[in-house]
Design a protein around this motif. Sequence first.
Motif, short mmCIF file in Angstrom:
data_model
loop_
_atom_site.label_atom_id
_atom_site.label_comp_id
_atom_site.label_asym_id
_atom_site.label_seq_id
_atom_site.Cartn_x
_atom_site.Cartn_y
_atom_site.Cartn_z
N LEU A 112 -1.94 -6.47 0.92
CA LEU A 112 -3.22 -6.16 0.29
C LEU A 112 -3.53 -4.67 0.40
O LEU A 112 -4.00 -4.04 -0.56
CB LEU A 112 -4.34 -6.95 0.96
N GLY A 113 -3.28 -4.10 1.58
CA GLY A 113 -3.56 -2.68 1.78
C GLY A 113 -2.75 -1.80 0.84
O GLY A 113 -3.28 -0.86 0.23
N MET A 114 -1.45 -2.10 0.70
CA MET A 114 -0.61 -1.29 -0.19
C MET A 114 -1.01 -1.46 -1.65
O MET A 114 -0.92 -0.52 -2.43
CB MET A 114 0.86 -1.65 0.03
N ARG A 115 -1.47 -2.66 -2.00
CA ARG A 115 -1.94 -2.85 -3.38
C ARG A 115 -3.22 -2.05 -3.61
O ARG A 115 -3.38 -1.40 -4.66
CB ARG A 115 -2.19 -4.34 -3.64
N LEU A 116 -4.13 -2.07 -2.65
CA LEU A 116 -5.38 -1.32 -2.79
C LEU A 116 -5.13 0.18 -2.77
O LEU A 116 -5.88 0.95 -3.38
CB LEU A 116 -6.35 -1.71 -1.67
N ALA A 117 -4.06 0.61 -2.10
CA ALA A 117 -3.71 2.03 -2.10
C ALA A 117 -3.37 2.52 -3.51
O ALA A 117 -3.57 3.70 -3.83
CB ALA A 117 -2.54 2.28 -1.15
N LEU A 118 -2.87 1.62 -4.36
CA LEU A 118 -2.58 1.99 -5.74
C LEU A 118 -3.86 2.32 -6.50
O LEU A 118 -3.83 2.99 -7.53
CB LEU A 118 -1.84 0.86 -6.46
N GLU A 119 -4.99 1.82 -5.99
CA GLU A 119 -6.30 2.13 -6.57
C GLU A 119 -6.98 3.27 -5.80
O GLU A 119 -8.18 3.49 -5.95
CB GLU A 119 -7.20 0.88 -6.52
N HIS A 120 -6.19 3.97 -4.98
CA HIS A 120 -6.66 5.12 -4.19
C HIS A 120 -7.62 4.74 -3.07
O HIS A 120 -8.39 5.57 -2.60
CB HIS A 120 -7.32 6.18 -5.10
N HIS A 121 -7.54 3.48 -2.64
CA HIS A 121 -8.34 3.05 -1.49
C HIS A 121 -7.51 3.24 -0.21
O HIS A 121 -7.14 2.27 0.47
CB HIS A 121 -8.76 1.60 -1.66
N TRP A 122 -7.20 4.47 0.10
CA TRP A 122 -6.32 4.77 1.23
C TRP A 122 -6.95 4.38 2.57
O TRP A 122 -6.25 3.93 3.48
CB TRP A 122 -5.96 6.25 1.24
N LEU A 123 -8.26 4.56 2.66
CA LEU A 123 -8.93 4.24 3.93
C LEU A 123 -8.83 2.75 4.23
O LEU A 123 -8.57 2.35 5.37
CB LEU A 123 -10.40 4.67 3.88
N ILE A 124 -9.02 1.92 3.20
CA ILE A 124 -8.91 0.47 3.40
C ILE A 124 -7.49 0.12 3.82
O ILE A 124 -7.27 -0.71 4.72
CB ILE A 124 -9.30 -0.28 2.13
N CYS A 125 -6.50 0.74 3.18
CA CYS A 125 -5.10 0.50 3.53
C CYS A 125 -4.86 0.86 5.00
O CYS A 125 -4.20 0.11 5.73
CB CYS A 125 -4.19 1.31 2.63
#
Length: 370
Positions: A112-125
Motif C-alpha cells: 500500500l505504501g509503495m502504491r501511495l508513493a506513486l501518488e507522491h504520498h511519500w510520508l504515508i509510505c
Amino acid sequence: MSNEVPRARDHEVGRVRVSRQASRQAHRAVAELNPGYAALVMATGIVSTGLHLFGWGTLSDILLTVAVAAFAVLLVAYVWRLIRFPRRVVADAQDPGRGFGYFTLVAALNVLGMRLALEHHWLICAVLALVSAPLWLVLTYAIPGSMVVGHRQNPVLPRTNGSWFLWVVGTQSLAGATATVAAQKPGLTASLAPPAVAFWGIGVVLYLMLLGLVTVRLLDDPVTPHALSPTYWVYMGATAISVLAAAAILALPADLPVLAATRPVVSGLGFLLWAFGTWWIPLLLAFAVRRHLVSDERVGYDPTLWSMVFPLGMYAAASTNYGRATGLDFMVDIARVEVWIGFAAWAVVAIAMARKLIRSGRKRSDAATE
C-alpha cells in the motif's frame, strides 16, 4: 389498532434476532480469520500499481480505494482477534501450515505504501514502512523460533507449504518501501540505502533457504491434489517482489557506498530471480490443473486464492520497473500483457468472494426469520 401492536412487536423481535445472528456470525468470522487474509490487500494493491504504471489511472484508483478499505476492515478484525482470541492467534503462529500467513500484514502495509508513493504520498509510505519494521522483526523471530524451540508434538517439515515464502515477501516489501522513500527524500537517501540493501539481501538468502525446504517437502512425501493450494504461487511471488525491490534499489544514486559495493549483485540477481520466477509459472499452472481439473476438486472461494492473485500482479509490476530501470524493454512488453492477466485473476476471485459473502448474508437472514 389491535393488530398493529403485535406486528410491531414481531418486527422488533425479528430485528433483534437478525442483529444477534449477525453478531454471532461476525464473532465466528473473526475467531476463524485466516492469518494470511491480508493477501487480499497485497493482491489488490499490487494490481492497482501495475495498472497505474501503464496509465490506467481510473481503474487503478478504484482498486487502490478497495485495498485501503479492505485493509481498514482487516486491521480491525486482526486486532479484535488478538484481544478476544489470543490463544487462537498464538496457535496459528505456532502452526507451520498457517503461521507465516501473518507476514501478509507486513507486505500489505508496504505494498500500500509503495502504491501511495506513486501518488507522491511519500510520508504515508514512510510511516507504513516504519510500522511494518517492528512487526516484521517480531514475526521473523517469533514464528520460526516457536517452531524450533517451542513445544511440538509433530515434526514441522511435513507441514511446510508455499505460505512459508510469505516470509520472503514481507522482507522484500520492507526493502522496496525503504528504497522507495530513500529515492524521494535526498536527505535520507544515504542513511536508508544500507538497510534497504540489507533487507533485500536477507530476503534473497531466505528465498534460497526456503526453496530447498519446501521443494524437498514436495518431493519427499506423497502430495494430494488438495495440498497443492494456491499458496504455492508465492513460490513465484517471492521472486517477483525481490525483483521489484531490486528495481527500487537500482533507482538510488549509483555513487552511494553501499550501491558501489552491491549494485552489480543486485542487478544480476534481480534478473536471475525474474528468470527463475518466469520458469515457475508453467509448473504452477500444472499444479492448478492437477488440483482443479484432473482431481475434479470443486473450485470455490478460499482466502488463499489471493495468494495466487498477488504473484500475478507482482510479476507485472516487477517486470515493468526492473525492465525500465535496466533498459530491458522486452520485460516491459511482457508486463504490458501480463498486467491484464493479474487484473482478470483479481476480478474472478473478487466476484467469488462477493458471492460467498452474499450467500452467507442470505443464510443468516433466512435463519433469523425461521
